[in-house]
Design a protein around this motif. Structure first.
Motif, mmCIF file in Angstrom:
data_model
loop_
_atom_site.group_PDB
_atom_site.id
_atom_site.type_symbol
_atom_site.label_atom_id
_atom_site.label_comp_id
_atom_site.label_asym_id
_atom_site.label_seq_id
_atom_site.Cartn_x
_atom_site.Cartn_y
_atom_site.Cartn_z
ATOM 1 N N LEU A 115 48.478 -1.435 11.545
ATOM 2 C CA LEU A 115 47.122 -1.877 11.658
ATOM 3 C C LEU A 115 46.149 -1.517 10.395
ATOM 4 O O LEU A 115 45.409 -2.514 9.911
ATOM 5 C CB LEU A 115 46.492 -1.226 13.028
ATOM 6 C CG LEU A 115 44.874 -1.712 13.123
ATOM 7 C CD1 LEU A 115 44.869 -3.082 13.496
ATOM 8 C CD2 LEU A 115 44.249 -0.639 14.267
ATOM 9 N N ILE A 116 46.354 -0.246 9.929
ATOM 10 C CA ILE A 116 45.677 -0.027 8.543
ATOM 11 C C ILE A 116 46.133 -0.740 7.641
ATOM 12 O O ILE A 116 45.187 -1.301 6.714
ATOM 13 C CB ILE A 116 45.702 1.631 8.342
ATOM 14 C CG1 ILE A 116 45.135 2.285 9.361
ATOM 15 C CG2 ILE A 116 45.312 1.967 6.898
ATOM 16 C CD1 ILE A 116 45.286 3.933 9.581
ATOM 17 N N LEU A 159 33.268 -1.030 16.202
ATOM 18 C CA LEU A 159 34.370 -1.878 16.376
ATOM 19 C C LEU A 159 35.606 -1.421 15.984
ATOM 20 O O LEU A 159 36.572 -1.418 16.579
ATOM 21 C CB LEU A 159 34.022 -3.253 16.536
ATOM 22 C CG LEU A 159 32.777 -3.969 17.323
ATOM 23 C CD1 LEU A 159 32.447 -5.231 17.100
ATOM 24 C CD2 LEU A 159 33.179 -3.584 18.848
ATOM 25 N N LEU A 160 35.873 -1.342 14.297
ATOM 26 C CA LEU A 160 36.807 -0.934 13.855
ATOM 27 C C LEU A 160 37.386 0.219 14.172
ATOM 28 O O LEU A 160 38.529 0.494 14.362
ATOM 29 C CB LEU A 160 36.386 -0.838 12.461
ATOM 30 C CG LEU A 160 37.601 -0.596 11.381
ATOM 31 C CD1 LEU A 160 38.686 -1.880 11.544
ATOM 32 C CD2 LEU A 160 37.157 -0.463 9.785
ATOM 33 N N CYS A 161 36.370 1.343 14.537
ATOM 34 C CA CYS A 161 36.852 2.544 14.743
ATOM 35 C C CYS A 161 37.499 2.659 16.479
ATOM 36 O O CYS A 161 38.655 3.257 16.431
ATOM 37 C CB CYS A 161 35.834 3.619 14.678
ATOM 38 S SG CYS A 161 35.225 3.986 12.948
ATOM 39 N N CYS A 162 36.828 2.039 17.241
ATOM 40 C CA CYS A 162 37.687 1.810 18.356
ATOM 41 C C CYS A 162 38.685 1.185 18.394
ATOM 42 O O CYS A 162 39.564 1.451 19.282
ATOM 43 C CB CYS A 162 36.418 1.226 19.243
ATOM 44 S SG CYS A 162 34.874 2.249 19.818
ATOM 45 N N SER A 163 39.045 0.222 17.604
ATOM 46 C CA SER A 163 40.099 -0.644 17.496
ATOM 47 C C SER A 163 41.250 0.407 17.116
ATOM 48 O O SER A 163 42.289 0.215 17.803
ATOM 49 C CB SER A 163 39.871 -2.060 16.884
ATOM 50 O OG SER A 163 39.270 -2.771 17.307
ATOM 51 N N ILE A 164 41.291 0.752 15.993
ATOM 52 C CA ILE A 164 42.145 1.751 15.474
ATOM 53 C C ILE A 164 42.183 2.740 16.462
ATOM 54 O O ILE A 164 43.575 3.369 16.613
ATOM 55 C CB ILE A 164 41.380 2.332 14.247
ATOM 56 C CG1 ILE A 164 41.579 1.466 13.186
ATOM 57 C CG2 ILE A 164 42.452 3.486 13.683
ATOM 58 C CD1 ILE A 164 40.987 1.477 11.784
ATOM 59 N N ALA A 165 41.443 3.403 17.204
ATOM 60 C CA ALA A 165 41.580 4.532 18.288
ATOM 61 C C ALA A 165 42.343 4.132 19.145
ATOM 62 O O ALA A 165 43.475 4.623 19.708
ATOM 63 C CB ALA A 165 40.406 5.173 18.784
ATOM 64 N N TYR A 166 42.067 2.710 19.764
ATOM 65 C CA TYR A 166 42.747 2.301 20.666
ATOM 66 C C TYR A 166 44.315 2.208 20.597
ATOM 67 O O TYR A 166 45.155 2.338 21.157
ATOM 68 C CB TYR A 166 42.266 0.946 21.162
ATOM 69 C CG TYR A 166 43.122 0.299 22.511
ATOM 70 C CD1 TYR A 166 43.058 1.017 23.600
ATOM 71 C CD2 TYR A 166 44.016 -0.673 22.336
ATOM 72 C CE1 TYR A 166 43.895 0.204 24.683
ATOM 73 C CE2 TYR A 166 44.740 -1.407 22.999
ATOM 74 C CZ TYR A 166 44.850 -0.779 24.421
ATOM 75 O OH TYR A 166 45.725 -1.334 25.316
ATOM 76 N N ARG A 169 23.501 -3.335 11.742
ATOM 77 C CA ARG A 169 24.551 -3.359 10.404
ATOM 78 C C ARG A 169 25.704 -2.157 10.588
ATOM 79 O O ARG A 169 26.395 -2.148 9.548
ATOM 80 C CB ARG A 169 23.451 -2.785 9.208
ATOM 81 C CG ARG A 169 22.966 -1.512 9.337
ATOM 82 C CD ARG A 169 22.140 -1.532 8.081
ATOM 83 N NE ARG A 169 21.187 -0.238 8.206
ATOM 84 C CZ ARG A 169 21.484 0.858 8.086
ATOM 85 N NH1 ARG A 169 22.597 1.325 7.687
ATOM 86 N NH2 ARG A 169 20.668 1.920 8.151
ATOM 87 N N LEU A 170 25.632 -1.409 11.522
ATOM 88 C CA LEU A 170 26.661 -0.322 11.596
ATOM 89 C C LEU A 170 27.523 -0.569 12.843
ATOM 90 O O LEU A 170 28.562 0.064 13.158
ATOM 91 C CB LEU A 170 26.327 1.047 11.868
ATOM 92 C CG LEU A 170 24.994 1.358 10.616
ATOM 93 C CD1 LEU A 170 24.510 2.808 10.841
ATOM 94 C CD2 LEU A 170 26.039 1.724 9.322
ATOM 95 N N GLN A 171 27.384 -1.607 13.580
ATOM 96 C CA GLN A 171 27.857 -1.789 14.822
ATOM 97 C C GLN A 171 29.587 -2.428 14.447
ATOM 98 O O GLN A 171 30.510 -1.997 15.397
ATOM 99 C CB GLN A 171 27.166 -3.024 15.674
ATOM 100 C CG GLN A 171 26.086 -2.421 16.404
ATOM 101 C CD GLN A 171 25.435 -3.693 17.325
ATOM 102 O OE1 GLN A 171 25.764 -4.624 17.091
ATOM 103 N NE2 GLN A 171 24.500 -3.133 18.007
ATOM 104 N N TRP A 172 29.727 -2.791 13.493
ATOM 105 C CA TRP A 172 30.956 -3.564 13.060
ATOM 106 C C TRP A 172 32.037 -2.186 12.834
ATOM 107 O O TRP A 172 33.068 -2.307 13.129
ATOM 108 C CB TRP A 172 31.028 -4.250 11.730
ATOM 109 C CG TRP A 172 30.647 -3.578 10.649
ATOM 110 C CD1 TRP A 172 29.501 -3.502 10.062
ATOM 111 C CD2 TRP A 172 31.594 -2.830 9.633
ATOM 112 N NE1 TRP A 172 29.793 -2.855 8.810
ATOM 113 C CE2 TRP A 172 30.825 -2.472 8.489
ATOM 114 C CE3 TRP A 172 33.388 -2.862 9.661
ATOM 115 C CZ2 TRP A 172 31.507 -2.059 7.369
ATOM 116 C CZ3 TRP A 172 33.399 -2.181 8.627
ATOM 117 C CH2 TRP A 172 33.008 -1.894 7.585
ATOM 118 N N ILE A 173 31.539 -1.101 12.405
ATOM 119 C CA ILE A 173 32.264 0.141 12.129
ATOM 120 C C ILE A 173 32.624 0.843 13.387
ATOM 121 O O ILE A 173 33.634 1.106 13.404
ATOM 122 C CB ILE A 173 31.153 1.148 11.132
ATOM 123 C CG1 ILE A 173 31.151 0.533 9.802
ATOM 124 C CG2 ILE A 173 31.925 2.626 11.189
ATOM 125 C CD1 ILE A 173 29.794 1.376 9.109
#
Length: 104
Positions: free
Chosen positions: A52-53, A32-39, A26-30
């Motif tokens: 992006l935001i 992915l979102l954080c890694c995408s924004i960080a990348y 249930r937390l894995q999507w967070i």
């Protein structure tokens, strides 16, 4: 600047995958979102991160609106306009950034 072919990207990918698989589903999507924004933050300019935001918020808000109005009958035209407005907002900001209106 980080690229997909760099050593730092490989380390980033390994760490992101480790955190992703450690956390519950249930937390894995967070992650992915954080890694995408960080990348995007590491690989591009600050304006790209702002886009992006902005794009994420527009997609989220328009999707919430569409989901709430979906059960009602007769809202097809309204839902179409909301969808088109969200797409137009994203493309407008993208064209402003990519078109050179916002200079770095």
């Amino acid at each position: 600047m980080i690229t997909v072919t760099s050593f730092y990207y490989f380390i980033f990918l390994i760490l992101g995958l480790a955190v992703y698989y450690i956390l519950p589903k249930r937390l894995q999507w967070i992650v992915l979102l954080c890694c995408s924004i960080a990348y995007y933050f590491l690989a591009a300019t600050g304006y790209t991160l702002l886009y992006l935001i902005f794009s994420t918020i527009v997609a989220y808000v328009s999707t919430l609106f569409i989901e709430r109005k979906r059960p009602d009958e007769g809202n097809n035209r309204l839902l179409l306009w909301v969808s088109l407005a969200a797409i137009a907002a994203d493309f407008t900001v993208w064209f402003v950034i990519r078109g050179g209106v916002i200079l770095e």
